[in-house]
Design an enzyme around this catalytic site. Structure first.
Site, short mmCIF file in Angstrom:
data_model
loop_
_atom_site.label_atom_id
_atom_site.label_comp_id
_atom_site.label_asym_id
_atom_site.label_seq_id
_atom_site.Cartn_x
_atom_site.Cartn_y
_atom_site.Cartn_z
CG ASP A 18 47.17 29.87 41.31
OD1 ASP A 18 48.16 30.18 41.99
OD2 ASP A 18 46.44 30.71 40.76
NE ARG A 98 37.60 31.44 36.76
CZ ARG A 98 38.49 31.30 35.78
NH1 ARG A 98 38.13 30.66 34.67
NH2 ARG A 98 39.70 31.78 35.89
CG ASP A 127 37.97 33.72 39.00
OD1 ASP A 127 36.96 34.29 38.57
OD2 ASP A 127 39.01 33.59 38.33
CB SER A 179 47.78 36.59 37.59
OG SER A 179 46.61 35.83 37.79
#
Length: 406
Positions: A18, A98, A127, A179
């Protein structure tokens, strides 16, 4: 957001699929702004190798690599573990990382005078919420760019097409394009064959598991580990004093070797959909287990039961991106109070994916062998009769009333 005013962007950069293609995409779609890449090191190890060269080659002006490992463990992982917080059995590995990364991201954005912060989270996932709520907490007026909510790319295959067309180097291919999210606490796997809930995870396939082995492939002899805690915090492993970070890293090794900490679940995402994930959390699973065992000895019944209820709320807050919230802070204060006497030693036997209690000791133990014994003791069993009469009084009265009415 006026794109013409966006001249400097700080990008949360992992070097994965990404964020690798986001740099050229931002250059093309935001009037060639300066891109400052920021990677938060929360223990993803080899994923950081070659990151600077890759970021610069794809268009970033510089790369910050922030060592957040101690901060992540001490201020996010351990408070969550002390709370016993889970989300549908998931040990919150991505969820706790995060807010830690986002805090560092904002610090760099403010230092650099950035016009916006960008992240590579999809519009389907959790996220995006975790990053953006943390950013709003520290920089409420900072514009946020989320390419997945803007561009026309629809899949990871199309991302790879874009990368190939723009000569962006990738460490993955279409066949192994899970992923993943990795840090010192866990590794998650999503996508590919796992999207069919009828498929068994390929635990025995070489290269699938990275932090350990399948229980089938674990040693035929058990491994014992001994953990010491002080006020709920792990302070020693097998008698050797270590930081919590060092303990987790060591437990990852021994736990992974014994097939500990594998989880395959279909979880309920914050955005409303169900998603399947396979998680590896060897050291974390051992810590949660040992801490829980110690609490059975040191917490009174009322506190233990109330803490178990609130741990669900704690886990949901963390999963849903509300680490920086008054309620999470209040719950942590409650947890810290409960941990005042969670001090002692726990021994576990690890064997082919299992964690077996093998002894627990504490100077604050509420367990009394003299009272609980099946042998002779000073406990007067006749006291139970009066207790039952009073405890059951409401039941008896209700039965008497029902009898008169029938």
């Amino acid at each position: 957001m006026d794109k013409a005013n966006i001249k400097k962007i700080v990008l949360a950069y992992s070097g994965g699929l990404d964020t690798s293609i986001i740099i050229p995409w931002l250059k093309e779609n935001y009037n060639d702004p300066e891109i400052i890449a920021v990677s938060g090191n929360v223990g993803q190890a080899d994923e950081l190798e070659g990151l600077e060269e890759k970021a610069l080659k794809t268009g970033a002006s510089k790369l910050y690599v922030l060592d957040l490992t101690e901060d992540y463990v001490d201020n996010y992982v351990i408070p969550t573990m002390k709370a016993g917080a889970l989300y549908e059995e998931y040990l919150l590995g991505t969820s706790t990382a995060r807010p830690c990364i986002a805090k560092g991201l904002v610090e760099i954005a403010l230092k650099e005078g950035a016009d916006a912060i960008c992240h590579g989270c999809t519009g389907k996932g959790n996220d995006q919420v975790r990053f953006e709520l943390a950013i709003k907490h520290f920089a409420p007026d900072m514009p946020i760019i989320a390419p997945w909510r803007e561009w026309n790319i629809k899949s990871r295959d199309e991302e790879i097409d874009y990368a190939e067309a723009h000569n962006v180097p990738l460490k993955i291919n279409r066949e192994t394009n899970y992923s993943k999210d990795k840090n010192l606490w866990h590794l998650s796997h999503e996508g590919l064959d796992l999207e069919d809930t009828g498929n068994e995870p390929q635990y025995e396939k070489e290269g699938f598991l990275e932090m350990g082995v399948s229980p089938i492939m674990a040693p035929d002899a058990p491994t014992y580990v001994t953990l010491d805690f002080e006020k709920g915090v792990p302070v020693a492993l097998d008698g050797e004093a270590m930081s919590a970070k060092e303990i987790i890293l060591k437990l990852n090794e021994v736990g992974g070797k014994n097939g500990i900490g594998l989880l395959d679940i279909v979880e309920n995402r914050l955005v409303g959909m169900k998603c399947r994930g396979v998680y590896e959390t060897p050291g974390g699973a051992i810590l949660y287990k040992a801490h829980s065992v110690l609490e059975t000895l040191t917490l009174d019944k009322d506190t233990m039961h109330e803490k178990a209820k609130l741990s669900i709320t704690f886990g949901e807050l963390v999963y849903n991106g509300k680490w920086f919230s008054p309620l999470r802070e209040a719950l942590s204060a409650f947890v810290d109070k409960t941990q005042e006497h969670v001090t002692g030693t726990v021994r576990l036997k690890l064997y082919k994916g299992n964690m077996i209690n093998a002894g627990v000791w504490s100077p604050y133990s509420l367990y009394s062998e003299d009272i609980a014994t099946f042998g002779a003791s000073d406990y007067d069993q006749k006291d139970a009769q009066g207790f039952i009469n009073l405890y059951g009084l409401s039941t008896k009265v209700q039965a008497m009333v029902n009898s008169k009415l029938s």
